[in-house]
Design a protein around this motif. Structure first.
Motif, PDB file in Angstrom:
ATOM      1  N   ARG A  34      28.789  92.311  66.380  1.00  0.00           N
ATOM      2  CA  ARG A  34      29.089  90.900  66.656  1.00  0.00           C
ATOM      3  C   ARG A  34      30.587  90.624  66.861  1.00  0.00           C
ATOM      4  O   ARG A  34      30.967  89.497  67.161  1.00  0.00           O
ATOM      5  CB  ARG A  34      28.542  90.023  65.544  1.00  0.00           C
ATOM      6  N   HIS A  45      26.632  91.753  71.082  1.00  0.00           N
ATOM      7  CA  HIS A  45      25.495  90.845  70.940  1.00  0.00           C
ATOM      8  C   HIS A  45      25.515  89.769  72.027  1.00  0.00           C
ATOM      9  O   HIS A  45      24.487  89.504  72.664  1.00  0.00           O
ATOM     10  CB  HIS A  45      25.479  90.178  69.556  1.00  0.00           C
ATOM     11  N   ASN A  49      22.689  89.329  74.803  1.00  0.00           N
ATOM     12  CA  ASN A  49      22.021  88.033  74.883  1.00  0.00           C
ATOM     13  C   ASN A  49      22.128  87.469  76.305  1.00  0.00           C
ATOM     14  O   ASN A  49      21.159  86.920  76.840  1.00  0.00           O
ATOM     15  CB  ASN A  49      22.637  87.078  73.865  1.00  0.00           C
ATOM     16  N   GLU A  76      22.694  81.286  73.224  1.00  0.00           N
ATOM     17  CA  GLU A  76      22.160  82.338  72.365  1.00  0.00           C
ATOM     18  C   GLU A  76      20.649  82.159  72.290  1.00  0.00           C
ATOM     19  O   GLU A  76      20.131  81.402  71.478  1.00  0.00           O
ATOM     20  CB  GLU A  76      22.791  82.302  70.975  1.00  0.00           C
ATOM     21  N   PRO A  79      19.120  84.999  68.367  1.00  0.00           N
ATOM     22  CA  PRO A  79      20.185  85.359  67.425  1.00  0.00           C
ATOM     23  C   PRO A  79      19.907  86.634  66.624  1.00  0.00           C
ATOM     24  O   PRO A  79      20.840  87.307  66.194  1.00  0.00           O
ATOM     25  CB  PRO A  79      20.275  84.149  66.496  1.00  0.00           C
TER      26      PRO A  79
END
Length: 170
Positions: A34, A45, A49, A76, A79
């Motif tokens: 992240r 991420h 995404n 997002e 998540p």
């Protein structure tokens, strides 16, 4: 060249490369996964995404359903890390049957859709489909660069490796 065979190869490659990339990303700590890695969508991420949003929630719906959902490219959509990986793999698996369902003449046609800004667009069908797979390759490349920067092993994602692997499988 048969466009169906060509795009089926790209669909297989997309699924293969996505799986290999996710296998490489799985070794990352949550913090590294992240962390802002300087990518356009910041983190690994965020970039994964974005692939879900762009490839599956927007483009596949345009091609499969004739719909143009309004979704921000950086929304997002998922998540949870494991769920995102699963959704990416499931989404990649949907391209091959979709491509197989189209008559060969479809590839010489156009795709009409509504852009993210709400305007109508009409583009060559085959070139626009190629864009979808090229877009995935672009962002997977960004993620492999981030893996390298994080000191992680980087999966080899070149198309020729998939083709060689397919030749060796029974």
């Amino acid at each position: 060249m048969n466009p169906i065979a060509h795009f089926l190869t790209l669909a297989r490659y997309n699924a293969w490369a996505t799986q290999r990339l996710l296998d490489g990303v799985a070794a990352l700590s949550e913090q590294d996964y992240r962390r802002d890695a300087g990518l356009f969508f910041k983190s690994i991420h965020g970039t994964l995404n974005h692939l879900l949003v762009g490839e599956h929630l927007i483009w596949r719906r345009r091609f499969a359903e004739g719909l143009s959902p309004i979704v921000a490219l950086n929304d997002e959509a998922e998540p949870d890390r494991a769920s995102l990986a699963e959704r990416l793999l499931q989404g990649a698996a949907h391209w091959q049957p979709l491509i197989e369902s189209w008559p060969v003449e479809r590839f010489d046609g156009v795709l009409s859709y509504t852009t993210m800004r709400g305007t109508q667009a009409t583009l060559p069908f085959a070139a626009t489909l190629a864009h979808v797979f090229n877009h995935g390759t672009h962002h997977r490349g960004q993620i492999t660069a981030a893996l390298t920067q994080l000191g992680q092993p980087c999966p080899e994602l070149d198309l020729v490796y998939m083709l060689q692997q397919e030749q060796t499988q029974p």
